[in-house]
Motif scaffolding. Structure first.
Motif, short mmCIF file in Angstrom:
data_model
loop_
_atom_site.label_atom_id
_atom_site.label_comp_id
_atom_site.label_asym_id
_atom_site.label_seq_id
_atom_site.Cartn_x
_atom_site.Cartn_y
_atom_site.Cartn_z
N UNK A 159 4.49 -28.18 -18.95
CA UNK A 159 3.89 -29.32 -18.25
C UNK A 159 4.65 -29.59 -16.95
N UNK A 160 5.98 -29.53 -17.02
CA UNK A 160 6.79 -29.79 -15.82
C UNK A 160 6.49 -28.78 -14.72
N UNK A 161 6.34 -27.53 -15.11
CA UNK A 161 6.07 -26.48 -14.11
C UNK A 161 4.73 -26.74 -13.41
N UNK A 162 3.72 -27.09 -14.20
CA UNK A 162 2.40 -27.30 -13.61
C UNK A 162 2.39 -28.54 -12.73
N UNK A 163 3.11 -29.58 -13.15
CA UNK A 163 3.07 -30.84 -12.40
C UNK A 163 4.18 -30.94 -11.35
N UNK A 164 5.00 -29.92 -11.25
CA UNK A 164 6.03 -29.93 -10.21
C UNK A 164 7.10 -30.98 -10.42
N UNK A 165 7.42 -31.23 -11.69
CA UNK A 165 8.50 -32.19 -11.99
C UNK A 165 9.54 -31.48 -12.86
N UNK A 166 10.49 -32.23 -13.40
CA UNK A 166 11.49 -31.59 -14.26
C UNK A 166 11.23 -31.97 -15.71
N UNK A 167 11.83 -31.21 -16.62
CA UNK A 167 11.63 -31.54 -18.04
C UNK A 167 12.21 -32.91 -18.36
N UNK A 168 13.21 -33.32 -17.60
CA UNK A 168 13.80 -34.65 -17.81
C UNK A 168 12.84 -35.78 -17.48
#
Lengths: 821, 173
Positions: A491-500
């Motif tokens: 999800x983080x990769x697709x949304x351009x955020x971090x896992x945190x």
């Protein structure tokens, strides 16, 4: 997804999202939970391996101070079983016990000690029955039947599939090799003992928090056994303290605490003792195998006829699937024009076997890979080169109609050969030292669900709000393998955020979309694909809203590193949080769901449902060994393993999964065994565990564990999220045969059974010195009444994946005609 | 304690004492047959310490007593009045993880996490006494702790990493 896309999260080494909780002691495993007014449950287990229960007197236990409830089999008239075809088990046995450890009664009391004391007051009268200790005994003694269902007598499952005329293939081969192998049973030994806490919540609904790998299947079975509608039950899978397949089956104690909580209106908890974990078992099946393998003189396979005989233990469990898995993945690794596979599972009076890491596949892999080593030697070929010459091709079909997508096996072999110095060592090391190689393949998720349905195998729901909070919900279960981190990373990769930036909520049937569970190495691919879809849908909403504000086209919007921007004009940019708020303003409350179901398999014959997978992983392993010829002791200084993972999601943890698989495989190779013995007749001839304790069940310690060098082969698979395939099970499989092959290279003896213990090595060395066949392993394969095979033509021979029923086209008739003419 | 007490009354009478856990004096009452493990988990609520065998074989229950690793499943809690007990809950300084905790989280030392507390406490005792242990020494010190997930390699690497961080911190201060 563009193959060239730069990855911000996927593939990087990073602290897994649940890492902090694990190192601070904050992760809440099932036994860490407690509730006000909680009561404790203990189970009384059978001391007989096979007996009729004539009577149970619980009156003294019921009257014991502090006891709130005593349950027996009478309270559970409905049986359960993980598979529709094996509903043969009761939470508490009422009429008959089938192994030492079968639960017969439960006491619920104010504390564990009181419950334990009350167990001693329950009087059970047993009438012992003759016992079945092995599949051979089960075949020879159809009576008494351990179950009144199954194929016949004590045979649970019995099947045969033939893909092309195998006898013809073997007859035309330059050589036919026939070998017998035996793989002893062993158990998962998760560090966490199973625990469950059941309660009736304020809304009147039942809640069970349990150490289960499969909350969805447990949910269904609870509804069946307790006769409650599914929506009245909520199952929370706590983080599992290790699973390895041992927490896949619903277990008796889970039904018992639920029933007790419903009856008493109070929370009820149970935590199994370590001894009970050995009784619950569901571990590796002991399997006897016979391989008849045809090869050309240059070492290409022409056909394999594999026969397996499984010791199933006392219940069905995953048995129908386990039986298939002792053969169906055999044709994945090497080109195999024809294949025949006969399998038979027999009930015995021992704890039920089931799925353990690799589920049914490590046993035939061991046989096949050791036999290939023998073949290479006989033909004067290098075992690595011989394998390289026949690896399966990408996008090909096996003789059994399994579709192979991507494969990195050749690269795996090349890397372990190169890194280990194979060419300078094999058949060249001094006496006592040796090196061995083996390969394997495994599935990335079973292609069909355990119960037939047309719905998704995994569902993911995403919730976002104006604060930038991203919550991802999925029924997948964290058993230590890192599934929560995989979910967050995708999800983080697709949304351009971090896992945190992400909160994961998983394994809760009351809140999360259904995922079938943590088994068959399915989570990364199936949950991951569902997460890709959900995140892609949200991403599109965010990109649309941001593009409008930035006065650009949505197609030009990139989400990366917490920013949402125009890829052609970096001045047009905003934060992820701003973009989510814009999207919420434009589209309303933000969220999306994603689903995944595996592609349909081309096989159309009965049994074609076992084996298909969206993708397969491949592994190659080289083991170096030193064998002390005086003591038989085996020392392993180093192991090299290459695993075709497609794409690692987390570089640290992918490597950890691979090393962990090698560790478990090495333990199985050298020492782990779930073995039984008969007590003397004066002690009832009962079949008991040799070793139901951690003191006696040997596993590797940090001092025993060699250095493992891991090579991850990353070639993304198009069916998989960011190309990522499994890592949890595949790398275990080549270890055992590589050890056996290394021992042969070291001292010239063949140990054709697992575990390979020093006493077996010494026995084989004695045979060698006496000039006899230096081999220790099974000597004969019993006469198993396998059925007439389901005959299917391989893809190259004009079939369509269906069974050929026309007798004129079946090999038996053709052969009869040929011999008559 | 195997005999069934008359009406269960004697067996269930509790003792009251003060235990010093993670630097804090805690008044607690518990049944005298309870192990230190049970009292920590059930009566004090520190569930970070785990149980895996109740036989002293797996090391999941390791805590430190006066700085030495101890298998809390084999010890009666009544014996520990006045002794200094450290559990995984006491490792971090406020929100800041102990270097061992950070290393285990970052370097794959913890997969399912169930054995982790025992490994952390055993490793802490080692590094407190030997700041620069060799790889073999680490393996030896941890050989009483079983882990079924990691194959130990990344645990050993985590301890090495923590030792580097601790030593660098000492050098810098």
């Amino acid at each position: 997804m563009s193959a060239k896309r730069r990855l911000d999260v996927v593939g990087k080494a990073r602290r897994r999202i649940d890492g902090r909780g694990k190192v601070t002691g904050q992760s809440r495993f099932a036994d860490d939970l407690s509730l006000p007014r909680m009561l404790h449950c203990k189970l009384l287990r059978s001391t007989h391996p096979h007996a009729i229960i004539e009577s149970i007197d619980v009156s003294r236990a019921q009257a014991y101070p502090g006891v709130h409830l005593v349950l027996t089999g009478r309270d559970f008239p409905i049986p359960f079983g993980i598979m529709p075809a094996s509903q043969d088990e009761y939470p508490l046995a009422s009429e008959r016990v089938r192994y030492v450890g079968d639960p017969v009664a439960a006491v619920i009391a104010r504390d564990e000690k009181t419950a334990e004391e009350a167990l001693d007051l329950i009087e059970v009268k047993y009438r012992p029955l003759p016992t079945i200790a092995s599949p051979e005994e089960g075949l020879a003694n159809p009576e008494p039947r351990i179950h009144d269902y199954g194929e016949q007598g004590n045979i649970h499952r019995n099947q045969s599939h033939e893909f092309g005329d195998i006898e013809e293939a073997l007859a035309k081969s330059d050589h036919v090799f026939e070998d017998l192998f035996f793989f002893e049973g062993n158990t998962h030994l998760p560090m966490e003992q199973q625990a469950s806490l059941a309660t009736v919540e304020g809304d009147g609904k039942l809640l069970i928090s349990s150490s289960t790998q499969n909350p969805h299947y447990l949910h269904r079975q609870l509804a069946r056994v307790l006769q409650l509608p599914l929506p009245q039950i909520r199952v929370i899978a706590c983080p599992n303290g290790g699973g390895f397949g041992g927490k896949c089956d619903p277990a008796g104690h889970e039904f018992v605490v639920c029933k007790a909580a419903l009856m008493l209106g109070r929370p009820v908890k149970i935590c199994l003792t370590r001894q009970e974990v050995f009784y619950v078992h569901r571990g590796r099946h002991p399997v006897l195998m016979k391989f008849r393998t045809g090869v050309t003189k240059d070492g290409k396979l022409t056909g394999v006829h594999l026969q397996t005989l499984l010791d199933g233990g006392a219940y069905g469990s995953h048995g129908p699937a386990s039986t298939f898995y002792t053969g169906v993945l055999t044709p994945i690794t090497y080109e195999l024009p024809r294949f025949k596979f006969d399998a038979c599972r027999v009930f015995t009076n021992k704890p039920a076997c089931g799925p353990k890491r690799g589920h049914g596949t490590p046993q035939p892999r061991f046989g096949q890979e050791v036999q290939l080593d023998k073949i290479a030697e006989k033909l004067g070929l290098d075992p690595a080169q011989m394998r390289l010459n026949m690896v399966t091709k990408p996008d090909s079909l096996t003789a059994s109609w399994l579709r192979i997508g991507s494969t990195g096996l050749a690269e795996c072999i090349r890397q372990v050969v190169d890194r280990s110095g194979w060419k300078d060592k094999h058949r060249k090391l001094p006496q006592g030292r040796g090196i061995g190689l083996a390969c394997s393949a495994y599935m990335c998720g079973a292609g069909v669900a355990i119960y037939w349905n047309k719905m998704p195998h995994s569902g993911v729901q995403l919730l976002l709000d104006r604060s930038g909070q991203v919550t991802v919900l999925c029924g997948a279960t964290e058993i230590g393998q890192g599934s929560d981190d995989v979910l967050a990373a995708i999800v983080a990769e697709v949304l351009g955020i971090t896992t945190g930036d992400i909160r994961c909520l998983t394994g809760d049937t009351g809140l999360t979309p259904i995922d079938l569970g943590s088994y068959s190495s399915r989570v990364t691919v199936m949950m991951g694909n569902a997460a890709m879809q959900a995140a892609g849908r949200v991403r599109d909403l965010i990109a649309t809203a941001a593009a409008e504000q930035l006065e650009t086209l949505p197609e030009r919007i990139v989400l990366s590193q917490g920013r949402v921007f125009d890829e052609m004009d970096s001045g047009k940019s905003m934060s992820f949080v701003e973009a989510v708020a814009l999207a919420e303003a434009k589209f309303g409350t933000m969220g999306a769901v994603g689903s995944y179901a595996p592609p349909k398999s081309p096989g159309r014959y009965k049994g074609a449902g076992a084996g298909p997978s969206p993708a397969y992983t491949f592994s190659a392993c080289v083991v170096e060994t030193e064998v002390d010829e005086r003591t038989g002791l085996i020392h392993i200084p180093k192991i090299w393993i290459a695993h075709d993972i497609g794409q690692a999601i987390n570089a640290v943890h992918a490597r950890g999964q691979v090393i962990g698989g090698v560790y478990m495989g090495l333990g199985e190779a050298l020492m782990e065994e779930q073995a039984f013995r008969r007590l003397p007749p004066k002690l009832s001839s009962a079949l008991v565990h040799k070793i139901p304790s951690l003191l006696e069940y040997k596993s590797l310690t940090s001092l025993d564990m060699p250095e493992v060098e891991v090579m991850l082969i990353e070639d993304p698979d198009p069916n998989c999220p960011f190309g990522a395939k499994e890592a949890g099970q595949g790398p275990l499989l080549p270890v055992m045969p590589a050890v056996a092959n290394a021992i042969y290279d070291a001292v010239g003896v063949r140990i054709d059974e697992i575990p390979i213990t020093p006493d077996k090595v010494l026995r084989a060395l004695d045979l060698k010195r006496a000039g006899k066949n230096p081999r220790v392993g099974p000597e004969y394969f019993p006469d198993v009444p396998y059925p007439e095979p389901i005959f299917v033509l391989p893809p190259g021979e004009g079939g369509d994946g269906s069974e050929i029923k026309d007798p004129d086209r079946r090999p038996a008739k053709k052969r009869a005609e040929a011999s008559a003419s | 304690m195997n005999t069934v007490m008359d009406q269960g009354a004697v067996a269930h009478r509790k003792v009251q004492m003060s235990l010093r856990v993670n630097g804090e004096d805690i008044d607690v009452s518990f049944a005298p047959y309870k192990t230190l493990l049970e009292v920590l988990r059930e009566d004090i609520g520190l569930t970070g310490t785990k149980h895996g065998c109740e036989l002293g074989e797996c090391g999941a229950c390791a805590v430190l007593v006066d700085g030495q690793p101890l298998l809390s499943c084999l010890a009666l809690a009544v014996e520990f009045e006045g002794r200094s007990i450290e559990t995984v809950e006491g490792l971090a300084h406020g929100a800041e993880l102990h270097p061992l905790q950070a290393a285990f989280a970052d370097h794959g030392g913890s997969q399912c996490g169930y054995c982790t507390s025992g490994f952390l406490m055993t490793a802490k005792a080692l590094l407190d006494q030997e700041p620069n242990p060799s790889r073999e020494r680490i393996k030896e010190a941890l050989s009483g702790n079983l882990c079924r997930c990691t194959g130990y390699q990344q645990i050993v690497e985590s301890v090495e990493q923590a030792a580097r961080v601790i030593n660098a911190g000492k050098a810098g201060s």
